[in-house]
Design a protein around this motif. Structure first.
Motif: not given
Length: 397
Positions: A368-384
């Motif tokens: 469920r959390r992975l699905e939310q991650f894929l649906a968000s803009d988080a995969p394209g954001r750089p790590k901080v």
């Protein structure tokens, strides 16, 4: 809506047994599509050709990437394998371009796959970060994976806090519990008599369930340590089921020792390259003691209330529950620890232990959390790098 492909990598029997419920739930997802990549020991006859277990489950395999062409008996062979595996995974990822890669744990082939993903900008999702294992190179492989990953699923609160202290944003860290613990709570284990018939071994007598892997840092002799364990088992009069060592430097030498021992005493000892997760956990339930240095001794025996003797430094640094006795890797220390573990008083202590790894629906929470991650803009954001609450408050003052 088109599903987003998620590359899931597995290289060992134990890892697949943990990932199996995650893969099953991913196959039912309406938004994510698992693409299973099988590598490492799974594709080696020497280590049981355990890809057959995956095939028997009916689990679709997207790619098979054999990497053990340099052998497994030296640090040089491991270094060459990591280099070659990175090249192979780079080619696979460049061709397939998944939306994320999901990996578990801390082995060198997983490190290679994760590094290839990070270099190509494929978001990495990591299960079981935050552990510490002083006696294995896995320790720094695991922490490197944490620093490359964008989403983290540690197995308990202590490990979650450690991941955050490593500079990972708390919003990306979710303590989901242990997949091994979930397996024990969700699987119907094989009855003792049926298991004995399946594996051809007498389970009515007291026996040890033994897995012993090489310590890959510190220079200890894996064969000498394993011989000390065998001497202690004999002194205690225990029968034993051995699950063979993994594809680390020194693992083949341990496995040769196991085969010789079982050939000389077939009435007392049995060995398996892989029992499969169901039979392994069933054998754990009925054994008198789990002995060796596998992570399952620390992570899964608490859920069953089974005594465990954890030998040497390979798992040093992990959480140790009250059902686990840690000892040095010499025959005298192992013998003393086994005798304590086999005592009625310690058996009662073991039965009363509460596991810190019970996260409920662990595999479901991951998906469920992975699905939310894929649906968000988080995969394209750089790590901080996360410096803590005080730093965050100062930055935004």
């Amino acid at each position: 809506m088109q599903k987003k492909p998620v590359c899931v990598v597995t290289g060992t029997r134990a890892e697949y047994g943990l990932l199996r419920p995650v893969l099953q739930k991913l196959r039912q997802s309406k938004t994510a599509e698992p693409r299973l990549v099988v590598t490492g020991a799974h594709l080696s006859v020497q280590f049981g050709n355990t890809v057959q277990e995956i095939e028997a489950d009916g689990m679709p395999i997207d790619a098979r990437i054999p990497i053990l062409k340099f052998g497994v008996d030296s640090s040089l062979a491991t270094a060459r394998t990591v280099s070659y595996a990175m090249r192979c995974f780079t080619e696979y990822l460049a061709a397939r371009r998944p939306d994320a890669m999901l990996v578990l744990g801390d082995r060198y082939e997983i490190f290679a796959a994760g590094a290839a993903a990070a270099l190509l900008g494929v978001p990495l999702v990591h299960i079981s970060g935050g552990d510490v294992t002083v006696g294995a190179a896995d320790d720094w492989f695991r922490h490197c994976l944490t620093k490359m990953a964008s989403l983290h699923f540690p197995s308990c609160e202590t490990y979650a806090r450690r991941v955050i202290r490593m500079g990972e944003d708390p919003a990306t860290v979710e303590n989901v519990g242990g997949l091994g613990d979930e397996n024990l709570r969700s699987m119907t284990l094989v009855p003792r008599a049926a298991l004995a018939e399946q594996i051809g071994f007498d389970l009515a007598r007291p026996y040890a369930l033994v897995t012993y892997h090489p310590e890959t840092v510190g220079g200890a002799s894996p064969v000498e340590q394993f011989d000390a364990l065998c001497a202690a088992l004999a002194d205690c009069g225990l029968a034993a089921i051995f699950t063979k060592a993994n594809a680390d430097a020194g693992g083949a030498a341990i496995n040769a020792r196991i085969e010789s021992l079982c050939a000389a005493h077939p009435e007392k000892y049995a060995a398996f390259a892989s029992m499969g997760v169901l039979r392994y956990l069933s054998a754990m339930k009925y054994c008198a003691v789990v002995a060796g240095n596998s992570s399952s001794g620390l992570a899964e025996t608490p859920s069953l209330g089974v005594p465990c003797v954890n030998i040497g430094d390979r798992q040093k640094g992990r959480i140790v529950c009250a059902n686990v006795i840690c000892c040095r890797a010499d025959a005298q220390s192992i013998r003393a620890a086994l005798r304590t573990a086999l005592s009625p008083a310690f058996a009662q202590t073991a039965r009363e232990v509460k596991s810190p790894f019970n996260g409920g629906d662990t595999s479901g929470r991951i998906v469920r959390r992975l699905e939310q991650f894929l649906a968000s803009d988080a995969p394209g954001r750089p790590k901080v790098f996360y410096d803590g609450e005080d730093w965050s408050a100062a930055e935004h003052a």
